[in-house]
Design an enzyme around this catalytic site. Structure first.
Site: not given
Length: 673
Positions: A214-215, A601, A245, A34-35
């Site tokens: 973002d997020e 993770r 998330q 995504k970044t």
């Protein structure tokens, strides 16, 4: 921009980058890149003619903002990026308050109160009891995050909330009197401005022609409303998030903000990023099946082209000490067998208290480790002391800073003197600093105390004037020398070792000031700019020394956004994960999302452990394996204690690990003989 200019993007990522025809929600699964999409989209916007100073990209931590800015900088020429805003929500709010301070009723040089400052202010309103202050601070923060003002809070408060609501109104009044804001105000004040001032709303909607967030799943009500108001009718924005998330409801995050987007923006386009570039297949299968038990606004299924990888292992252990011993033994053996660096391993857990057993086992095995989430460098008392001095030099209305430093080091000004000063200042609606000049202080403060107060004010005024033209680091060196701060630290330290550590912290702070004295364009930062930077520091980004050679011990919440080759996830027991306070139907889904975050993770291997007994309240009690273990795909996991069968490969690998661990132990014993 041609497709060949975007070789690293898959079809969905490229579609997200190129879509500019309306509001866009990018549902970005864990590890889906995504970044890269956000940074590429910034470059694409500039390619399509958007000026850099008309684009704002917003995220949640300074660390994430720095990473985003660095990655965007590799794609954009510096002249094209001039004026580009890449910041946290709080930094964006601060930018707006600075520009609109007069409209909001503040003087230009306002202070930002942190949690400790707020705590001291609340002590006068709700009493000195620590739990009462903490409860009040959390309640007020929750009200502000939900955009509930003091009047509305007073109307809706019930029972024990009623006195807190009264304190909320006075808390806000005093903040305003001190020309100060707290961190929650950095979000709520801009929303208040945009809601109530049409001219300001139009200014800021024109200031930012395109927004990227973002997020997004972590936004609270204030952040959502700020984004909605800035977007306006044009709705030129891209938000990137993953409702699977969303794990911060306890601090105001609303996963429902994702569903609300389609209500507030009916023409919203949704693009799903489901290809995972981080984890092997077995890890993703477990994550996918686990999260299916939750109600979700949008379905998605992660997949990977990296192959299935090793099966997930579930480790049943006798108690928490046995759990730590087994995890550390297997970690040590795996490292010896594979040659991995320690930094490739992480042990994740639900609560900070679980780290103790693992720290003990790590020390016994002579394994270097680091525990994330401890007290940060910028929270240490000597750093806070110097920061308070700088705050006072830039804003003499900051009574909290004044009270922290007036007797630091001691100036022989007792409580009675300060109480008289506070009474005098309050009667005349003046700051403590201004009142300390001695005007009108007759009969209440003796001549000696009056002279000391005047000397302090004169010295601080001179130093503030010096700060207009002197580099900040040089100014602080002068400050430390003038007040004899190094000698005071030595004299008040518990022992020589503690004194040395405190002095090292001061030197490290001076070094940090030297690094931040200049803006990116080479112009010197003003004292005011450095103080603001101090207030918004991302504390967690400090002290990253030798990170490759230490096992990571951290909570599931702290692990968000990180990834590790090999993950051990501990404490999969009822009452722990899921937590005993979160077993209601409305909270269990967040616990499941928390485990989902932990599972995703892992890049290569994942082991989940639980203890059959655990010490609670000083007594050993039986534990039940977490219900979440039963929700994992049996064909993807190795759990012999539950009636499953360990396959031949896993059996052989476990045997090799045991032999390697024994050799390591014997080698250590012979080496120390």
């Amino acid at each position: 921009m041609s497709s060949s200019a975007l070789p690293q993007l898959n079809r969905q990522q490229e579609a997200a980058v190129r879509y500019l025809d309306g509001p866009l929600l990018v549902l970005a699964g864990a590890g889906s890149g995504k970044t890269g999409v956000i940074t590429r989209k910034i470059a694409y916007l500039i390619k399509r003619g958007y000026a850099g100073d008309r684009i704002a990209a917003v995220t949640f931590t300074n660390k994430a903002a720095r990473e985003m800015k660095q990655r965007a900088g590799k794609l954009i020429r510096s002249e094209d990026a001039r004026g580009l805003t890449v910041s946290t929500f709080h930094s964006l709010g601060l930018q707006m308050i600075r520009a609109e301070h007069a409209a909001l009723g503040y003087k230009a040089r306002f202070s930002i109160f942190d949690a400790e400052d707020a705590d001291k202010l609340l002590a006068d309103l709700v009493g000195r009891d620590g739990d009462a202050r903490k409860t009040a601070r959390f309640a007020i923060s929750a009200w502000k995050s939900a955009l509930i003002d003091p009047e509305a809070a007073a109307t809706m408060a019930q029972g024990s909330e009623i006195p807190i609501a009264k304190a909320y109104a006075e808390y806000q009044r005093r903040l305003k009197a001190y020309n100060a804001v707290d961190f929650d105000d950095l979000l709520s004040l801009p929303v208040t401005l945009l809601r109530g001032d049409p001219a300001a709303r139009e200014r800021w909607q024109n200031r930012f022609r395109y927004l990227l967030v973002d997020e997004y799943q972590d936004t609270n009500a204030a952040q959502y409303e700020l984004m909605r108001l800035l977007a306006g009718g044009r709705a030129a924005f891209t938000v990137v998030g993953d409702d699977d998330q969303s794990i911060y409801a306890w601090r105001g995050a609303r996963p429902g903000n994702i569903a609300d987007l389609s209500r507030d923006f009916p023409h919203l386009k949704v693009i799903k990023l489901e290809q995972n570039y981080r984890s092997v297949g077995h890890v993703l299968s477990a994550a996918n099946q686990l999260i299916q038990a939750n109600q979700r606004a949008y379905e998605k299924t992660l997949w990977s082209a990296m192959g299935p990888g090793d099966r997930i292992r579930i480790l049943a252990c006798p108690d928490e000490a046995g759990e730590a011993e087994r995890v550390v033994s297997e970690l040590s053996a795996h490292r010896l067998r594979t040659g991995n660096q320690l930094g490739n391993y992480a042990v994740l857990y639900r609560g900070n208290f679980q780290s103790r057993a693992f720290e003990k086992a790590m020390r016994e095995h002579n394994i270097a480790y680091r525990v994330s989430g401890g007290r940060s460098f910028f929270e240490r008392s000597e750093i806070r002391d110097l920061a308070a001095y700088l705050r006072l030099l830039t804003n003499t209305d900051d009574d909290a800073a004044f009270l922290r430093v007036i007797n630091l080091p001691r100036r022989e000004l007792g409580p009675a003197t300060l109480e008289t000063l506070a009474r005098y200042a309050g009667q005349r609606h003046r700051s403590l600093f201004d009142a300390a000049r001695g005007i009108g202080l007759t009969g209440g403060i003796n001549d000696r105390a009056g002279r000391r107060l005047e000397e302090f004010v004169d010295w601080a005024t001179t130093l503030a004037a010096m700060g207009e033209s002197t580099p900040v680091r040089e100014l602080v060196v002068t400050l430390i020398r003038d007040i004899g701060y190094r000698d005071w630290l030595r004299d008040t330290a518990a022992n020589t070792r503690a004194a040395r550590k405190r002095l090292e912290n001061v030197d490290e702070f001076l070094s940090w000031l030297g690094h931040v004295e200049e803006n990116s364009d080479g112009t010197p930062r003003t004292l005011d700019e450095v103080v603001r930077r101090l207030s918004l520091m991302d504390f967690a980004s400090q002290s990253e020394k030798d990170i490759d050679n230490q096992v990571h011990l951290l909570t599931l919440h702290a692990a968000k956004g990180l990834e590790f080759d090999h993950v051990y996830l501990a404490g999969l027991e009822e009452g722990l994960l899921p937590h005993h306070a979160c077993m209601d139907d409305d909270k269990i889904e967040e616990e499941r999302r928390l485990l989902y975050v932990g599972i995703t993770r892992a890049r290569k291997t994942l082991a989940l452990s639980y203890a059959r007994q655990r010490r609670r309240g000083g007594e050993m009690t039986d534990s039940t394996p977490s219900r979440f273990l039963e929700e994992l795909p049996r064909e993807e996991i190795d759990w012999p204690q539950a009636g499953g069968r360990r396959d031949a490969k896993a059996e052989a690998e476990h045997g090799r690990d045991q032999v390697a661990a024994l050799k390591a132990m014997l080698s250590g014993e012979s080496g120390s003989a």
